[in-house]
Design a protein around this motif. Structure first.
Motif, PDB file in Angstrom:
ATOM      1  N   TYR A  58     -27.633 -39.522  17.781  1.00  0.00           N
ATOM      2  CA  TYR A  58     -27.827 -38.765  16.539  1.00  0.00           C
ATOM      3  C   TYR A  58     -29.321 -38.559  16.247  1.00  0.00           C
ATOM      4  N   VAL A  59     -30.095 -39.626  16.429  1.00  0.00           N
ATOM      5  CA  VAL A  59     -31.541 -39.517  16.176  1.00  0.00           C
ATOM      6  C   VAL A  59     -32.176 -38.538  17.151  1.00  0.00           C
ATOM      7  N   LYS A 111     -30.675 -36.024  18.701  1.00  0.00           N
ATOM      8  CA  LYS A 111     -30.251 -34.672  18.363  1.00  0.00           C
ATOM      9  C   LYS A 111     -30.914 -34.160  17.097  1.00  0.00           C
ATOM     10  N   LYS A 112     -31.123 -35.071  16.127  1.00  0.00           N
ATOM     11  CA  LYS A 112     -31.640 -34.656  14.825  1.00  0.00           C
ATOM     12  C   LYS A 112     -33.152 -34.508  14.836  1.00  0.00           C
ATOM     13  N   TYR A 113     -33.835 -35.504  15.376  1.00  0.00           N
ATOM     14  CA  TYR A 113     -35.295 -35.534  15.301  1.00  0.00           C
ATOM     15  C   TYR A 113     -35.969 -35.428  16.668  1.00  0.00           C
ATOM     16  N   SER A 115     -38.596 -32.389  16.852  1.00  0.00           N
ATOM     17  CA  SER A 115     -39.855 -32.617  16.124  1.00  0.00           C
ATOM     18  C   SER A 115     -40.679 -33.706  16.772  1.00  0.00           C
TER      19      SER A 115
END
Length: 256
Positions: free
Chosen positions: A111-112, A114-116, A119
């Motif tokens: 999840y981390v 994919k999400k961040y 960036s």
């Protein structure tokens, strides 16, 4: 029952697994790490800037492409599911609380990512670009410094090659200095000799003048002593008569 399914799936995929030459680049790259033989002299291909495609965030795309001609689209999924069920049914892998923790941790990490991940990747790329820029600047500065040193060394070598001109100039300067010193000493000797000769000439001239003066005085003294009073009166009268005669001649001459 599950074990039989897994064994049948493995038996179906076994002939295709024998051909190791068809393994994807990702698998071959992993085997290179454990290679301990003598390295070849062939040029090593550059590492890719970006990684290959993966499915489910972990499985390389090459694995699916490898099994696709033999098992179709669902083959890799059936193989993976069968292996998992086989390990669980034979209790090769026992489910424990750590398994739940591992699944949760892996899910959180996915999840981390994919999400961040994008960036963080951009931030890491920016840091990498800054480091590359700093290294490039240091490289350019070092190259400039080395080039300046090379140019200075070439200039020094050019000066060394022309050192015979410098030696010739120094020889000429030394010869000129010796010549100047020699001529100064000759002039000093000439001046000293001239001064001594002038001194001797002055002494001789003075002695001659003194002798002449002494002779004149001596002659005058004796002449005066030899003249009597009667001769002096006659001489004075003769002089006066001569002066009168000269005056008459001067008056007799017409004025122009």
């Amino acid at each position: 029952m599950l074990s039989r399914v897994v064994l049948s799936a493995a038996a179906t995929a076994a002939p295709s697994l024998k051909n190791a030459a068809l393994l994807g680049p990702g698998v071959l790259q992993a085997t290179r790490i454990f290679h301990t033989g003598q390295p070849s002299l062939a040029p090593v291909p550059p590492l890719p800037e970006y990684g290959g495609k993966v499915r489910h965030g972990l499985i390389p795309e090459e694995f699916f492409q490898f099994l696709y001609p033999k098992t179709g689209v669902t083959g890799p999924y059936v193989l993976g599911t069968g292996l998992i069920l086989y390990f669980l049914s034979k209790e090769i892998y026992v489910v424990t609380p750590e398994t739940i923790s591992a699944i949760s941790t892996i899910g959180l990490l996915v999840y981390v990512v994919k999400k961040y991940g994008a960036s963080i990747g951009e931030f890491a790329d920016k840091l990498n670009e800054q480091k590359i820029a700093q290294l490039e600047e240091a490289k350019q500065a070092s190259m400039k410094h080395i080039q300046d040193a090379i140019d200075q060394e070439k200039a020094q070598q050019a000066l060394v090659q022309k050192r015979h001109y410098l030696f010739d100039v120094q020889r000429n300067n030394i010869a000129m200095a010796l010549e100047v010193t020699y001529r100064e000493r000759l002039h000093r000797v000439y001046r000293e000799v001239k001064n001594r000769l002038d001194y001797h000439i002055s002494v001789q001239n003075m002695m001659r003048r003194k002798e002449q003066e002494h002779m004149i005085n001596w002659v005058e003294k004796h002449v005066v002593q030899s003249i009597s009073a009667q001769q002096e009166k006659e001489t004075i009268a003769k002089c006066i008569a001569d002066l009168k005669l000269l005056a008459k001649k001067a008056q007799a001459q017409p004025v122009l």
